[in-house]
Design an enzyme around this catalytic site. Sequence first.
Site, PDB file in Angstrom:
ATOM      1  N   GLY A  12      -2.750 -36.139 -42.915  1.00  8.41           N
ATOM      2  CA  GLY A  12      -3.290 -34.834 -43.268  1.00  8.41           C
ATOM      3  C   GLY A  12      -2.828 -33.670 -42.416  1.00  8.41           C
ATOM      4  N   SER A  13      -1.673 -33.788 -41.772  1.00  6.97           N
ATOM      5  CA  SER A  13      -1.234 -32.680 -40.902  1.00  6.97           C
ATOM      6  C   SER A  13      -0.943 -31.415 -41.699  1.00  6.97           C
ATOM      7  CB  SER A  13      -0.012 -33.090 -40.073  1.00  6.97           C
ATOM      8  OG  SER A  13       1.152 -33.190 -40.870  1.00  6.97           O
ATOM      9  N   ASN A  14      -0.509 -31.556 -42.952  1.00  9.97           N
ATOM     10  CA  ASN A  14      -0.280 -30.359 -43.775  1.00  9.97           C
ATOM     11  C   ASN A  14      -1.610 -29.742 -44.199  1.00  9.97           C
ATOM     12  OD1 ASN A  14       2.642 -29.662 -44.483  1.00  9.97           O
ATOM     13  ND2 ASN A  14       2.617 -31.875 -44.555  1.00  9.97           N
ATOM     14  N   LEU A  86       0.740 -39.810 -52.734  1.00  8.59           N
ATOM     15  CA  LEU A  86       1.855 -40.705 -53.083  1.00  8.59           C
ATOM     16  C   LEU A  86       1.859 -41.183 -54.533  1.00  8.59           C
ATOM     17  CD1 LEU A  86       1.963 -42.845 -49.808  1.00  8.59           C
ATOM     18  CD2 LEU A  86       3.449 -40.927 -50.478  1.00  8.59           C
ATOM     19  N   LYS A  87       0.814 -40.878 -55.276  1.00  4.70           N
ATOM     20  CA  LYS A  87       0.762 -41.353 -56.669  1.00  4.70           C
ATOM     21  C   LYS A  87       1.293 -40.278 -57.620  1.00  4.70           C
ATOM     22  CE  LYS A  87      -1.631 -45.193 -55.859  1.00  4.70           C
ATOM     23  NZ  LYS A  87      -0.923 -46.456 -55.749  1.00  4.70           N
ATOM     24  N   LEU A  88       1.747 -40.719 -58.799  1.00  6.52           N
ATOM     25  CA  LEU A  88       2.203 -39.762 -59.816  1.00  6.52           C
ATOM     26  C   LEU A  88       0.978 -39.032 -60.381  1.00  6.52           C
ATOM     27  CD1 LEU A  88       4.957 -39.044 -61.007  1.00  6.52           C
ATOM     28  CD2 LEU A  88       4.488 -40.609 -62.900  1.00  6.52           C
ATOM     29  N   ILE A  89       1.115 -37.764 -60.653  1.00  4.34           N
ATOM     30  CA  ILE A  89      -0.014 -36.982 -61.175  1.00  4.34           C
ATOM     31  C   ILE A  89      -0.137 -37.228 -62.676  1.00  4.34           C
ATOM     32  CG2 ILE A  89      -0.793 -34.612 -61.603  1.00  4.34           C
ATOM     33  CD1 ILE A  89      -1.157 -35.539 -58.711  1.00  4.34           C
ATOM     34  N   HIS A 105       7.778 -31.573 -50.118  1.00  7.70           N
ATOM     35  CA  HIS A 105       8.619 -32.753 -49.958  1.00  7.70           C
ATOM     36  C   HIS A 105       9.443 -32.587 -48.678  1.00  7.70           C
ATOM     37  CE1 HIS A 105      10.887 -36.282 -51.190  1.00  7.70           C
ATOM     38  NE2 HIS A 105      11.987 -35.631 -50.858  1.00  7.70           N
ATOM     39  N   GLU A 175       7.492 -27.793 -42.267  1.00  2.00           N
ATOM     40  CA  GLU A 175       6.522 -27.954 -43.364  1.00  2.00           C
ATOM     41  C   GLU A 175       5.263 -27.162 -43.061  1.00  2.00           C
ATOM     42  OE1 GLU A 175       5.695 -31.894 -44.862  1.00  2.00           O
ATOM     43  OE2 GLU A 175       7.471 -32.627 -43.833  1.00  2.00           O
TER      44      GLU A 175
HETATM   45  C1  GRF Z   1       4.727 -34.803 -45.379  1.00  2.95           C
HETATM   46  O1  GRF Z   1       5.925 -35.110 -44.714  1.00  2.95           O
HETATM   47  C2  GRF Z   1       5.043 -34.281 -46.752  1.00  2.95           C
HETATM   48  O2  GRF Z   1       6.257 -33.584 -46.821  1.00  2.95           O
HETATM   49  C3  GRF Z   1       5.132 -35.534 -47.563  1.00  2.95           C
HETATM   50  O3  GRF Z   1       4.140 -36.402 -47.033  1.00  2.95           O
HETATM   51  C4  GRF Z   1       3.914 -36.055 -45.670  1.00  2.95           C
HETATM   52  C5  GRF Z   1       2.451 -35.814 -45.512  1.00  2.95           C
HETATM   53  O4  GRF Z   1       2.162 -35.724 -44.173  1.00  2.95           O
HETATM   54  N1  GRF Z   1       4.901 -35.270 -48.965  1.00  2.95           N
HETATM   55  P1  GRF Z   1       0.673 -35.269 -43.756  1.00  2.95           P
HETATM   56  O5  GRF Z   1      -0.280 -36.290 -44.336  1.00  2.95           O
HETATM   57  O6  GRF Z   1       0.434 -33.893 -44.318  1.00  2.95           O
HETATM   58  O7  GRF Z   1       0.713 -35.277 -42.244  1.00  2.95           O
END
Ligand code: GRF
Length: 202
Positions: A12-14, A86-89, A105, A175
């Site tokens: 969840g860092s994003n 990670l799943k398709l929407i 991505h 990101e």
């Molecule tokens: C990120 O690298 C993003 O680009 C990819 O999955 C990762 C998620 O990382 N889709 P986090 O869970 O947000 O740390």
Amino acid sequence: MLRTAVFVSGRGSNLDAILNSEELINKVSVQLVISDKENCGAFEIAKRFNINFFTIGEKENNIKSSQLVDLLKEYKIDFIVLAGYLKLIPSELIKNFNEKIINIHPALLPSFGGKGMYGINVHKAVYESSAKVSGATIHFVNEEYDKGKIIAQKVVDISDVKSPEEIAEKVLKVEHQLLPFVLKKIAENKIVNIGGRIKILP
Ligand code: GRF
């Protein structure tokens, strides 16, 4: 205020970058965190910020995939961010939120994308290709993995890296800058489609 749901599968860092971004205050409000996982780091972040979170699944306290659109409407969600989901929407969700779902991505699409290209797999493929740059891509989501129109990209120099992990670290940093920037522009209605190309207005 852009009422937003964030779909996650990992640490969840994003999500954290969005929640801690001062540029999103009074512009973006994360109302829901959704995952395919029962437990993940992103849920711990949601708890810290008192944000409702749900797991998509068949267990009693899960939300069924078929109930997802109703849940999002119940929370009056305007926009969806996939941040490590990670799943398709499901196509029903895409139809109900047309051009209202973005994904981040960790590579420069259309290269190094598609099914199976997630996490360290992406950075291993980039490293082995001997590419001199990588970066982050934010794009609209459609029915195919990583194929929607690209909104923004940020490049990192990887000419001197010594491992895929080093690429991952460099890319993750950009990101965390790119996603809040794009979300702010979305909240300000400054993402436009001109002749089929996506443009970010100043
Ligand atoms: C990120 O690298 C993003 O680009 C990819 O999955 C990762 C998620 O990382 N889709 P986090 O869970 O947000 O740390």
